[in-house]
Write a protein that holds these residues in place. Structure first.
Motif, PDB file in Angstrom:
ATOM      1  N   TRP A   3      23.516  31.788   6.711  1.00  0.00           N
ATOM      2  CA  TRP A   3      24.866  31.214   6.636  1.00  0.00           C
ATOM      3  C   TRP A   3      25.672  31.572   7.871  1.00  0.00           C
ATOM      4  CZ3 TRP A   3      25.792  27.959   2.675  1.00  0.00           C
ATOM      5  CH2 TRP A   3      24.926  28.024   1.580  1.00  0.00           C
ATOM      6  N   ASP A   4      26.564  30.677   8.266  1.00  0.00           N
ATOM      7  CA  ASP A   4      27.489  31.009   9.356  1.00  0.00           C
ATOM      8  C   ASP A   4      28.503  32.040   8.892  1.00  0.00           C
ATOM      9  OD1 ASP A   4      26.570  29.195  11.473  1.00  0.00           O
ATOM     10  OD2 ASP A   4      27.219  27.606  10.105  1.00  0.00           O
ATOM     11  N   TYR A   5      29.080  31.806   7.707  1.00  0.00           N
ATOM     12  CA  TYR A   5      30.063  32.731   7.159  1.00  0.00           C
ATOM     13  C   TYR A   5      29.790  32.937   5.674  1.00  0.00           C
ATOM     14  CZ  TYR A   5      32.585  31.733  11.456  1.00  0.00           C
ATOM     15  OH  TYR A   5      32.926  31.591  12.785  1.00  0.00           O
ATOM     16  N   ASP A  25      35.666  22.636  11.476  1.00  0.00           N
ATOM     17  CA  ASP A  25      34.293  22.459  11.957  1.00  0.00           C
ATOM     18  C   ASP A  25      33.412  22.175  10.751  1.00  0.00           C
ATOM     19  OD1 ASP A  25      31.745  22.549  12.980  1.00  0.00           O
ATOM     20  OD2 ASP A  25      32.002  24.436  14.071  1.00  0.00           O
ATOM     21  N   SER A  27      30.487  21.297  10.524  1.00  0.00           N
ATOM     22  CA  SER A  27      29.077  21.650  10.647  1.00  0.00           C
ATOM     23  C   SER A  27      28.787  23.055  10.134  1.00  0.00           C
ATOM     24  CB  SER A  27      28.636  21.553  12.111  1.00  0.00           C
ATOM     25  OG  SER A  27      29.218  22.599  12.886  1.00  0.00           O
ATOM     26  N   LEU A  28      29.821  23.803   9.859  1.00  0.00           N
ATOM     27  CA  LEU A  28      29.627  25.188   9.442  1.00  0.00           C
ATOM     28  C   LEU A  28      28.988  25.282   8.059  1.00  0.00           C
ATOM     29  CD1 LEU A  28      33.019  26.795  10.565  1.00  0.00           C
ATOM     30  CD2 LEU A  28      30.771  27.129  11.612  1.00  0.00           C
ATOM     31  N   LYS A  29      28.104  26.258   7.924  1.00  0.00           N
ATOM     32  CA  LYS A  29      27.497  26.567   6.628  1.00  0.00           C
ATOM     33  C   LYS A  29      28.228  27.780   6.063  1.00  0.00           C
ATOM     34  CE  LYS A  29      23.293  26.945   8.302  1.00  0.00           C
ATOM     35  NZ  LYS A  29      23.497  26.521   9.700  1.00  0.00           N
ATOM     36  N   GLY A 245      23.767  36.287   6.738  1.00  0.00           N
ATOM     37  CA  GLY A 245      24.754  35.454   7.406  1.00  0.00           C
ATOM     38  C   GLY A 245      25.134  36.031   8.755  1.00  0.00           C
ATOM     39  N   HIS A 246      25.677  35.166   9.616  1.00  0.00           N
ATOM     40  CA  HIS A 246      26.134  35.616  10.937  1.00  0.00           C
ATOM     41  C   HIS A 246      27.354  36.519  10.832  1.00  0.00           C
ATOM     42  CE1 HIS A 246      23.388  33.254  13.350  1.00  0.00           C
ATOM     43  NE2 HIS A 246      23.700  32.147  12.694  1.00  0.00           N
ATOM     44  N   GLU A 247      28.241  36.197   9.877  1.00  0.00           N
ATOM     45  CA  GLU A 247      29.465  36.989   9.730  1.00  0.00           C
ATOM     46  C   GLU A 247      29.841  37.062   8.257  1.00  0.00           C
ATOM     47  OE1 GLU A 247      32.467  36.810  12.747  1.00  0.00           O
ATOM     48  OE2 GLU A 247      34.073  36.662  11.268  1.00  0.00           O
ATOM     49  N   GLN A 540      34.640  31.773  17.560  1.00  0.00           N
ATOM     50  CA  GLN A 540      33.439  30.934  17.525  1.00  0.00           C
ATOM     51  C   GLN A 540      33.371  30.026  18.754  1.00  0.00           C
ATOM     52  OE1 GLN A 540      33.315  28.215  14.241  1.00  0.00           O
ATOM     53  NE2 GLN A 540      31.599  27.084  15.103  1.00  0.00           N
ATOM     54  N   LYS A 545      30.291  37.195  20.110  1.00  0.00           N
ATOM     55  CA  LYS A 545      29.264  37.647  19.170  1.00  0.00           C
ATOM     56  C   LYS A 545      29.051  39.141  19.343  1.00  0.00           C
ATOM     57  CE  LYS A 545      24.389  36.807  18.043  1.00  0.00           C
ATOM     58  NZ  LYS A 545      23.183  36.051  18.451  1.00  0.00           N
TER      59      LYS A 545
END
Length: 572
Positions: A3-5, A25, A27-29, A245-247, A540, A545
């Motif tokens: 997941w992005d968030y 956005d 496109s975010l997951k 997830g990324h964050e 973002q 990052k």
């Protein structure tokens, strides 16, 4: 799936930040996880199930409070999508400009001043007219606002109450508007209602396009990375499921956010070690700085109930459809507390007499008063709610165990300072002056003294002693359910809401407030969440990052310093 968030907590702040991220956005997951159910179909008012202690409340309690007769105090927190917006009173007040500006000064970032947050306060609002301080209000937001005036709720004591406050030296604010930066005075009672309908955050900030897990408890944040550079890589559910997830964005509120941080190994080393939790990041201030507003009620007898002054009487105003659209109140009144007694209380707390420029001796917003047309079933009483807005006492949230299923230990430390006790006592005296003295038209013509409370042998009067008022407050005080400050900006998070020293982890809820905002917190939390979404998206877009520093050639060692670099720009 990566997941992005991952947003933990589907209350006000979690709903808003998720919605705004996806809106900017698509496109975010985004994965939003809420411990309670989806109750978006319950966003009506009134609704008997959506109350404190009901279906959608965590039903927390405090430790026995030493300065409140050792009572354990009920601490309501919303447990459902929408969080507190599903069970709260709905009072819409921003608080005073000065406290936001102190917040900004403390953290050294103007984005968190009143003017810095004003665009986000306005962005949230759908205000009911274009003539009241139009530069201060928003007209395209998601949250519908209403007042007694906007809904044609003309209550019978409106002018007499306004006159009575003026008679004790408290004037009406311009346009009766407390949402323009100054709250000192009488303002119209403003609610986040749409013709009476409750404005639940998760319903008005659509979660379409966001993956939502309800009735799902997060046990901890997964912390990985080399020693000295911890990074959030996802979360673990209480059933053991791992999600990456990324964050990770914690939006679980000022009670559960610090609990989750500590269960994840982020917090005071001593507290973590006590429960056998490996320390990932020693942050001593996690769970500290807990603050809350406290309320003490009183009821006042109506001299001639047959004249129709209160709810329960035959007055058609109280039987009308309009009356059901909101709370039976005209005004919210905010006062300062002055006098030699305040300086003496400061001296008692600090050990020396304060200088004339001591911050507590300024014209602070110390106390809030709300007169309600309720108090009996037959129209024979009205009531006052007196709320301490600027407490100096600070408490804590600590762990009962290393198990997320065990509620944390919550010690608000109510009324622990001489200043808090003095302020509350003087706030009560202000209400007695308005409702129970010959100074005012309300006291002379309408009301007939306080209704003697159960367990006490006398009512409040202008001659009540300090000792008697203190005893009453200790016996009746209860939480207004506004916990804040337990992951304070400057100590636990930076001004971009990133947990200090932990990559990929942010906090977006009332726990980040470093100062006590003297008001009901809903507007402030909406504004924090709105601005948070923009901050996160800016990071973002810049490609910011968290990455550990690379090993340097020929050095023979690797650094453990943890930094944030724009992707692709790490030093070689």
């Amino acid at each position: 799936m990566l997941w992005d968030y991952i947003v933990v907590g589907g209350g006000l702040s979690g709903s808003v930040v998720s919605n705004r991220l996806l809106q900017q956005d698509d496109s975010l997951k985004i994965l939003l996880i809420e411990a309670g159910p989806n109750a978006n179909d319950q966003n009506i008012w009134p609704n008997a199930t959506n109350t404190i202690g009901g279906t959608y409340d965590w039903r927390l309690t405090s430790t026995p409070q030493a300065h409140v007769d050792n009572r354990s105090i009920t601490l309501a927190q919303g447990k459902a999508l929408g969080g507190g917006t599903l069970i709260n009173m709905g009072l819409w007040t921003r608080g005073d400009r000065s406290e936001y500006d102190i917040w900004s000064k403390i953290v050294g970032d103007k984005r968190w001043s009143y003017d810095g947050l004003l665009p986000y306060m306005k962005k949230t609002e759908l205000y009911w007219n274009h003539t009241t301080n139009s530069e201060q209000h928003g007209y395209e937001g998601r949250v519908h606002l209403q007042t007694p005036n906007s809904t044609n709720r003309t209550y019978p004591l409106r002018q007499k109450v306004l006159q009575s406050w003026e008679q004790v030296g408290v004037s009406a604010l311009p346009f009766l508007d407390a949402n323009a930066g100054d709250i000192h005075g009488v303002a119209e009672f403003s609610e986040c209602r749409d013709q009476g309908r409750r404005q639940t955050a998760s319903a008005i900030y659509s979660l379409d396009g966001i993956t939502v897990l309800t009735d799902t408890l997060v046990a901890k944040v997964l912390i990985t990375g080399p020693e000295g550079c911890p990074s959030a890589s996802g979360i673990q559910l209480d059933n053991g499921t791992i999600i990456f997830g990324h964050e990770v964005i914690l939006a679980a509120g000022a009670v559960h956010t610090p609990q989750l941080l500590m269960l994840s190994g982020i917090g005071p080393k001593v507290e973590l070690s006590k429960h056998g939790i490996p320390v990932k990041k020693d942050l001593p201030d996690v769970g500290n700085n807990y603050a809350d507003h406290l309320l003490s009620p009183s009821a006042w007898k109506v001299k001639n109930p047959e004249q129709g002054w209160a709810l329960g009487s035959s007055n058609p105003v109280f039987k009308s459809a309009a009356n059901a659209l909101g709370s039976s109140a005209d005004f919210v009144v905010t006062t300062s507390i002055k006098g030699d007694g305040l300086a003496k209380a400061i001296e008692a707390d600090e050990g020396r007499a304060p200088s004339p420029d001591h911050p507590l001796l300024r014209n602070g917003a110390f106390f809030e008063h709300i007169m309600l047309y309720t108090g009996s079933t037959d129209g024979s009483r009205v009531s006052f709610s007196g709320i301490s807005l600027s407490p100096m006492s600070r408490g804590s949230v600590t762990l009962a165990s290393a198990d997320i299923s065990d509620p944390p230990v919550i010690d608000p430390n109510y009324l622990a300072t001489a200043v808090d006790r003095y302020v509350y006592r003087e706030g009560v005296r202000q209400e007695v002056a308005v409702a129970g003295s010959t100074q005012t038209v309300l006291g002379r013509e309408i009301l007939d003294g306080e209704a003697q409370p159960e367990g006490f042998d006398q009512p409040y009067t202008p001659d009540s002693t300090d000792e008697y008022i203190d005893a009453r407050i200790r016996a009746t005080a209860r939480s207004v359910h506004h916990p804040m400050g337990t992951a304070a900006m400057g100590n636990v998070v930076d001004t971009n809401l990133r947990v200090k020293g932990v990559c990929g982890l942010r906090i977006v809820d009332a726990s980040v407030l470093p100062v006590v905002i003297p008001t009901h917190l809903m507007v402030a939390v909406y504004a924090v969440a709105e601005q948070a979404a923009e901050i996160i998206l800016q990071d973002q877009k810049q490609g910011t990052k968290c990455i550990p520093p690379p090993e340097r050639e020929n050095s023979g060692t690797s650094t453990t310093k943890c930094e944030r670099w724009t992707m692709g720009s790490a030093p070689q």
